[in-house]
Design a protein around this motif. Sequence first.
Motif, PDB file in Angstrom:
ATOM      1  N   UNK A  30       0.846  -1.191   0.000  1.00 20.34           N
ATOM      2  CA  UNK A  30       0.000   0.000   0.000  1.00 20.34           C
ATOM      3  C   UNK A  30       0.882   1.241   0.000  1.00 20.34           C
ATOM      4  N   UNK A  31       0.607   2.154  -0.918  1.00 18.76           N
ATOM      5  CA  UNK A  31       1.394   3.367  -1.080  1.00 18.76           C
ATOM      6  C   UNK A  31       0.779   4.507  -0.271  1.00 18.76           C
ATOM      7  N   UNK A  32       1.528   5.581  -0.097  1.00 19.70           N
ATOM      8  CA  UNK A  32       0.993   6.753   0.604  1.00 19.70           C
ATOM      9  C   UNK A  32      -0.080   7.448  -0.217  1.00 19.70           C
ATOM     10  N   UNK A  33       0.148   7.522  -1.521  1.00 17.52           N
ATOM     11  CA  UNK A  33      -0.740   8.228  -2.449  1.00 17.52           C
ATOM     12  C   UNK A  33      -0.976   7.337  -3.666  1.00 17.52           C
ATOM     13  N   UNK A  34      -1.940   7.658  -4.490  1.00 19.73           N
ATOM     14  CA  UNK A  34      -2.168   6.826  -5.677  1.00 19.73           C
ATOM     15  C   UNK A  34      -0.949   6.717  -6.585  1.00 19.73           C
ATOM     16  N   UNK A  35      -0.124   7.770  -6.655  1.00 22.22           N
ATOM     17  CA  UNK A  35       1.025   7.778  -7.558  1.00 22.22           C
ATOM     18  C   UNK A  35       2.302   7.225  -6.916  1.00 22.22           C
ATOM     19  N   UNK A  36       2.269   6.922  -5.630  1.00 23.53           N
ATOM     20  CA  UNK A  36       3.452   6.414  -4.955  1.00 23.53           C
ATOM     21  C   UNK A  36       3.626   7.061  -3.598  1.00 23.53           C
ATOM     22  N   UNK A  37       4.872   7.123  -3.138  1.00 21.26           N
ATOM     23  CA  UNK A  37       5.139   7.664  -1.806  1.00 21.26           C
ATOM     24  C   UNK A  37       5.580   9.115  -1.823  1.00 21.26           C
ATOM     25  N   UNK A  38       5.829   9.700  -2.996  1.00 23.88           N
ATOM     26  CA  UNK A  38       6.303  11.083  -3.091  1.00 23.88           C
ATOM     27  C   UNK A  38       5.230  12.066  -2.640  1.00 23.88           C
ATOM     28  N   UNK A  39       5.677  13.166  -2.022  1.00 22.06           N
ATOM     29  CA  UNK A  39       4.745  14.213  -1.616  1.00 22.06           C
ATOM     30  C   UNK A  39       3.999  14.763  -2.831  1.00 22.06           C
ATOM     31  N   UNK A  40       2.754  15.215  -2.656  1.00 17.85           N
ATOM     32  CA  UNK A  40       1.985  15.729  -3.799  1.00 17.85           C
ATOM     33  C   UNK A  40       2.637  16.961  -4.417  1.00 17.85           C
ATOM     34  N   UNK A  41       2.673  16.985  -5.736  1.00 18.44           N
ATOM     35  CA  UNK A  41       3.090  18.156  -6.482  1.00 18.44           C
ATOM     36  C   UNK A  41       1.942  18.658  -7.337  1.00 18.44           C
ATOM     37  N   UNK A  42       2.087  19.829  -7.957  1.00 16.87           N
ATOM     38  CA  UNK A  42       0.991  20.372  -8.779  1.00 16.87           C
ATOM     39  C   UNK A  42       0.629  19.495  -9.963  1.00 16.87           C
ATOM     40  N   UNK A  43       1.539  18.580 -10.344  1.00 14.34           N
ATOM     41  CA  UNK A  43       1.216  17.673 -11.444  1.00 14.34           C
ATOM     42  C   UNK A  43       0.359  16.501 -10.989  1.00 14.34           C
ATOM     43  N   UNK A  44       0.281  16.287  -9.670  1.00 15.06           N
ATOM     44  CA  UNK A  44      -0.423  15.119  -9.143  1.00 15.06           C
ATOM     45  C   UNK A  44      -1.889  15.380  -8.821  1.00 15.06           C
ATOM     46  N   UNK A  45      -2.189  16.558  -8.270  1.00 14.89           N
ATOM     47  CA  UNK A  45      -3.523  16.762  -7.697  1.00 14.89           C
ATOM     48  C   UNK A  45      -3.817  18.250  -7.522  1.00 14.89           C
ATOM     49  N   UNK A  46      -5.078  18.548  -7.444  1.00 15.78           N
ATOM     50  CA  UNK A  46      -5.592  19.906  -7.228  1.00 15.78           C
ATOM     51  C   UNK A  46      -5.802  20.095  -5.735  1.00 15.78           C
ATOM     52  N   UNK A  47      -4.816  20.693  -5.060  1.00 18.82           N
ATOM     53  CA  UNK A  47      -4.820  20.848  -3.605  1.00 18.82           C
ATOM     54  C   UNK A  47      -4.402  22.262  -3.218  1.00 18.82           C
TER      55      UNK A  47
END
Length: 454
Positions: free
Chosen positions: A334-351
């Motif tokens: 199980x990963x931290x996020x859908x894309x892996x363990x990296x912290x969210x960036x602007x390319x990953x999600x609208x946050x």
Amino acid sequence: MTEPAALDTGPAPGTGPAPVTDAETLRARVLASLTTARERTTLLTSCVEEPDLTAQHSPLMSPLVWDLAHIGNQEELWLLRAVAGREPMRPEIDGLYDAFEHSRAERPTLPLLPPAEARRYAAEVRGRVTDLLESADFEGTRLTEAGFAFGMIAQHEQQHDETMLITHQLRTGPQALTAPDPDPVPLFTGPAEVLVPGGPFTMGTSGEPWALDNERPAHRREVAAFHIDTTPVTNGAYQAFIEDGGYDQERWWTKPGWAHIREHGIHAPQFWRRDGGQWLRRRFGVTEVVPPEEPVLHVCWYEADAYARWAGRRLPTETEWEKAARFDPATGGSMRYPWGDAEPGPEHANLGQRHLRPAPAGSYPAGESPLGVRQLIGDVWEWTASDFLPYPGFRMFPYKEYSEVFFGPEYKVLRGGSFAVDAVACRGTFRNWDYPIRRQIFSGFRTARSAGAA
């Protein structure tokens, strides 16, 4: 404060990275998180005049000035008093800003600090916390280990920033906030749903250092195979439900849901209105045509559930949602996020209030899960079918009023965050909850069906 039980000794397999051990790196992360939160708080409380800060724009929400002083008071309580052992700065105001002592509807009648004084108080607390941070060693107690208390306060402030953004959406009057729109994307033409394989997976976390108590502990769950929508349900899809008489046919609604929409005359998502042949919505003081490609927003659990029934589907359970968001079929972990363990960036999600609206369905391909599910993090909170309940082995920490007092069937779980959520308060394991009637929150949904179901 009750002495908490001992901290979990280490992460379970596939529950995320180990805590940061370098004190300077951790100190920089804490300072950045606190600074980002305070910059957002300042924006939300400086963009309107004093009457808007002290007014109550909805009985569901506090005056903005209450949130401002509450943020400072919680920071003082936990970082200066509980962590540093210092004497109270303003003990006489503790009761005013105790979220459990006075209801939101009652708060405008209290002798609250006026805006200028609330700002000074919050700034003075932050100044002392910054000094404390310079010598913090992040060891010794469960509160200080891995900077937990500092991370908790950063998350708390960001959660109240989201609450204040909801208040801005509810207030009437001219536009006070602006932000660029998400980048346009081609109309999504990918598969409508994705198959999530059956079998076990690790839900929750024991190793994420700033995870809150209701996300713990990591534990194994067995999940039957199911299909889940590739993207959240869009405004265009939801309009089809409306046009087909979805709000007028009792068969799609639970008994309490039908009673609720009838009692309150609900016929569309909150802030929508019909104008001739089109739907309009009010968004932060601006009236605009409802964009069909965006995820539907401001629907309650009853509306989401009724739509799913109308579509011949259902809402995913919380366990299904988390498996879709975190399961890596290549490793079984199980990963931290859908894309892996990296912290969210602007390319990953609208946050992070970077935009003031959801991005079109199908956005952020870099943020999709290994199974191909998109926008599981950010854009809209997603209602699930599940009641808010503790995980097996749950242990309250550091206070029962964060999670424990809310456990029960009265609340439904939401997952994934929204455009109004900062990354510090949003993970693949993060759990939100609310009453099934709530619509002012930035809530949407996606649907699911069991494998083999038509």
